[in-house]
Design a protein around this motif. Structure first.
Motif, PDB file in Angstrom:
ATOM      1  N   ILE A 179       0.838  -1.201   0.000  1.00 16.05           N
ATOM      2  CA  ILE A 179       0.000   0.000   0.000  1.00 16.05           C
ATOM      3  C   ILE A 179       0.876   1.255   0.000  1.00 16.05           C
ATOM      4  N   GLU A 180       1.933   1.261   0.798  1.00 15.96           N
ATOM      5  CA  GLU A 180       2.854   2.407   0.810  1.00 15.96           C
ATOM      6  C   GLU A 180       3.436   2.646  -0.582  1.00 15.96           C
ATOM      7  N   GLY A 181       3.783   1.582  -1.266  1.00 15.48           N
ATOM      8  CA  GLY A 181       4.312   1.714  -2.627  1.00 15.48           C
ATOM      9  C   GLY A 181       3.293   2.303  -3.583  1.00 15.48           C
ATOM     10  N   GLU A 182       2.052   1.874  -3.474  1.00 14.30           N
ATOM     11  CA  GLU A 182       0.980   2.386  -4.331  1.00 14.30           C
ATOM     12  C   GLU A 182       0.683   3.857  -4.064  1.00 14.30           C
ATOM     13  N   LEU A 183       0.836   4.281  -2.815  1.00 17.55           N
ATOM     14  CA  LEU A 183       0.436   5.645  -2.424  1.00 17.55           C
ATOM     15  C   LEU A 183       1.629   6.568  -2.204  1.00 17.55           C
ATOM     16  N   ARG A 184       2.813   6.157  -2.604  1.00 15.78           N
ATOM     17  CA  ARG A 184       4.042   6.889  -2.264  1.00 15.78           C
ATOM     18  C   ARG A 184       4.028   8.356  -2.686  1.00 15.78           C
ATOM     19  N   ASP A 185       3.342   8.707  -3.742  1.00 15.43           N
ATOM     20  CA  ASP A 185       3.344  10.096  -4.209  1.00 15.43           C
ATOM     21  C   ASP A 185       2.175  10.918  -3.652  1.00 15.43           C
ATOM     22  N   LEU A 186       1.385  10.314  -2.768  1.00 13.00           N
ATOM     23  CA  LEU A 186       0.249  11.016  -2.152  1.00 13.00           C
ATOM     24  C   LEU A 186       0.540  11.253  -0.678  1.00 13.00           C
ATOM     25  N   LYS A 187      -0.110  12.257  -0.129  1.00 14.10           N
ATOM     26  CA  LYS A 187       0.043  12.519   1.302  1.00 14.10           C
ATOM     27  C   LYS A 187      -0.916  11.617   2.062  1.00 14.10           C
ATOM     28  N   ALA A 188      -0.354  10.590   2.685  1.00 16.21           N
ATOM     29  CA  ALA A 188      -1.170   9.662   3.465  1.00 16.21           C
ATOM     30  C   ALA A 188      -0.309   9.085   4.578  1.00 16.21           C
ATOM     31  N   GLU A 189      -0.894   8.995   5.771  1.00 13.25           N
ATOM     32  CA  GLU A 189      -0.224   8.328   6.885  1.00 13.25           C
ATOM     33  C   GLU A 189      -0.733   6.892   6.902  1.00 13.25           C
ATOM     34  N   ILE A 190       0.178   5.944   6.902  1.00 11.91           N
ATOM     35  CA  ILE A 190      -0.193   4.528   6.814  1.00 11.91           C
ATOM     36  C   ILE A 190       0.431   3.792   7.989  1.00 11.91           C
ATOM     37  N   GLU A 191      -0.391   3.014   8.681  1.00 10.47           N
ATOM     38  CA  GLU A 191       0.125   2.191   9.773  1.00 10.47           C
ATOM     39  C   GLU A 191      -0.584   0.844   9.768  1.00 10.47           C
ATOM     40  N   ALA A 192       0.152  -0.180  10.126  1.00 17.03           N
ATOM     41  CA  ALA A 192      -0.430  -1.515  10.271  1.00 17.03           C
ATOM     42  C   ALA A 192      -0.852  -1.666  11.732  1.00 17.03           C
ATOM     43  N   ARG A 193      -2.044  -2.186  11.928  1.00 20.54           N
ATOM     44  CA  ARG A 193      -2.576  -2.341  13.276  1.00 20.54           C
ATOM     45  C   ARG A 193      -3.174  -3.730  13.401  1.00 20.54           C
ATOM     46  N   ASP A 194      -3.031  -4.313  14.559  1.00 19.22           N
ATOM     47  CA  ASP A 194      -3.573  -5.646  14.786  1.00 19.22           C
ATOM     48  C   ASP A 194      -2.985  -6.609  13.754  1.00 19.22           C
ATOM     49  N   PRO A 195      -3.493  -7.804  13.693  1.00 15.42           N
ATOM     50  CA  PRO A 195      -2.924  -8.716  12.691  1.00 15.42           C
ATOM     51  C   PRO A 195      -3.491  -8.503  11.290  1.00 15.42           C
ATOM     52  N   ASN A 196      -4.599  -7.723  11.169  1.00 18.42           N
ATOM     53  CA  ASN A 196      -5.224  -7.651   9.842  1.00 18.42           C
ATOM     54  C   ASN A 196      -5.813  -6.292   9.468  1.00 18.42           C
ATOM     55  N   VAL A 197      -5.382  -5.203  10.112  1.00 10.88           N
ATOM     56  CA  VAL A 197      -5.931  -3.879   9.799  1.00 10.88           C
ATOM     57  C   VAL A 197      -4.812  -2.919   9.412  1.00 10.88           C
ATOM     58  N   VAL A 198      -4.999  -2.249   8.271  1.00  7.77           N
ATOM     59  CA  VAL A 198      -4.108  -1.169   7.862  1.00  7.77           C
ATOM     60  C   VAL A 198      -4.909   0.118   7.915  1.00  7.77           C
ATOM     61  N   ASN A 199      -4.414   1.090   8.666  1.00 13.72           N
ATOM     62  CA  ASN A 199      -5.052   2.403   8.755  1.00 13.72           C
ATOM     63  C   ASN A 199      -4.385   3.356   7.783  1.00 13.72           C
ATOM     64  N   ILE A 200      -5.207   4.112   7.077  1.00 14.09           N
ATOM     65  CA  ILE A 200      -4.705   5.163   6.195  1.00 14.09           C
ATOM     66  C   ILE A 200      -5.438   6.444   6.560  1.00 14.09           C
ATOM     67  N   ARG A 201      -4.682   7.466   6.927  1.00 10.80           N
ATOM     68  CA  ARG A 201      -5.252   8.784   7.172  1.00 10.80           C
ATOM     69  C   ARG A 201      -4.860   9.659   6.002  1.00 10.80           C
ATOM     70  N   ALA A 202      -5.867  10.277   5.374  1.00 10.15           N
ATOM     71  CA  ALA A 202      -5.617  11.049   4.156  1.00 10.15           C
ATOM     72  C   ALA A 202      -6.479  12.308   4.141  1.00 10.15           C
ATOM     73  N   SER A 203      -6.169  13.181   3.209  1.00  8.33           N
ATOM     74  CA  SER A 203      -6.987  14.377   3.030  1.00  8.33           C
ATOM     75  C   SER A 203      -8.132  14.070   2.076  1.00  8.33           C
ATOM     76  N   ARG A 204      -9.179  14.866   2.155  1.00  8.41           N
ATOM     77  CA  ARG A 204     -10.298  14.656   1.238  1.00  8.41           C
ATOM     78  C   ARG A 204      -9.885  14.893  -0.209  1.00  8.41           C
ATOM     79  N   ASP A 205      -8.844  15.697  -0.429  1.00  6.88           N
ATOM     80  CA  ASP A 205      -8.377  15.952  -1.793  1.00  6.88           C
ATOM     81  C   ASP A 205      -7.766  14.715  -2.445  1.00  6.88           C
ATOM     82  N   ASP A 206      -7.235  13.796  -1.642  1.00  9.01           N
ATOM     83  CA  ASP A 206      -6.585  12.601  -2.172  1.00  9.01           C
ATOM     84  C   ASP A 206      -7.439  11.347  -2.091  1.00  9.01           C
ATOM     85  N   VAL A 207      -8.611  11.422  -1.466  1.00 10.04           N
ATOM     86  CA  VAL A 207      -9.372  10.201  -1.180  1.00 10.04           C
ATOM     87  C   VAL A 207      -9.803   9.457  -2.442  1.00 10.04           C
ATOM     88  N   ILE A 208     -10.159  10.158  -3.502  1.00 10.92           N
ATOM     89  CA  ILE A 208     -10.561   9.487  -4.751  1.00 10.92           C
ATOM     90  C   ILE A 208      -9.387   8.712  -5.342  1.00 10.92           C
TER      91      ILE A 208
END
Length: 158
Positions: free
Chosen positions: A10-39
């Motif tokens: 996911i980090e590789g796919e989104l590398r050129d966008l402003k997004a905070e990415i963290e892995a949580r638990d054994p099966n959840v990835v959180n992505i925090r992004a701006s509304r401008d990048d959500v699409i």
């Protein structure tokens, strides 16, 4: 695939966008992004196999609204994982692009968040119609913090 491998993908796919990415638990990835990048983030997640949204929720945090998309897949290894895509919206401008063109499964869920929280999803085909509230309802969206239940004339039996 392990959670750290998915996070890296996911980090590789989104590398050129402003997004905070963290892995949580054994099966959840959180992505925090701006509304401008959500699409664009949604498009890229879809392109790697995340094919539907399980839930759309919104929280009134007082100064902002937070919208969460819980995204998953029906495909192989990805079906074990959830992606929680979060965007924050200013209270004085609670609008976001609709993701219905990417994931049709958001149709009713974005509609519900519009009606109950007052968040406007741009490009959504049903923003002007009622879903859960009566057609003549004109008050504050009922899940906002400032909504007050009318208590005048109610006997609580006390």
């Amino acid at each position: 695939m392990r959670i750290d491998e998915l996070k890296q993908k996911i980090e590789g796919e989104l590398r050129d966008l402003k997004a905070e990415i963290e892995a949580r638990d054994p099966n959840v990835v959180n992505i925090r992004a701006s509304r401008d990048d959500v699409i664009e983030i949604a498009r890229r997640l879809s392109s790697i196999g995340f094919d539907h949204v399980k839930a759309v929720t919104a929280v009134d945090r007082g100064d902002i609204f937070e919208v969460d998309y819980i995204i998953s897949s029906y495909l192989g290894d990805l079906s074990y994982y959830l992606v929680n895509l979060k965007i924050s919206l200013p209270r004085d401008d609670p609008r976001a692009p609709s993701l219905v063109e990417i994931w049709p499964s958001v149709l009713y869920q974005e509609h519900e968040e519009h009606e109950m929280m007052g968040i406007y999803f741009e490009g959504h085909p049903r923003m002007g119609r009622k879903l859960l509230l009566p057609e003549n309802y004109e008050g504050i969206p009922p899940l906002r913090k400032e909504f007050k239940i009318k208590t005048e004339g109610i006997d609580y039996g006390g």
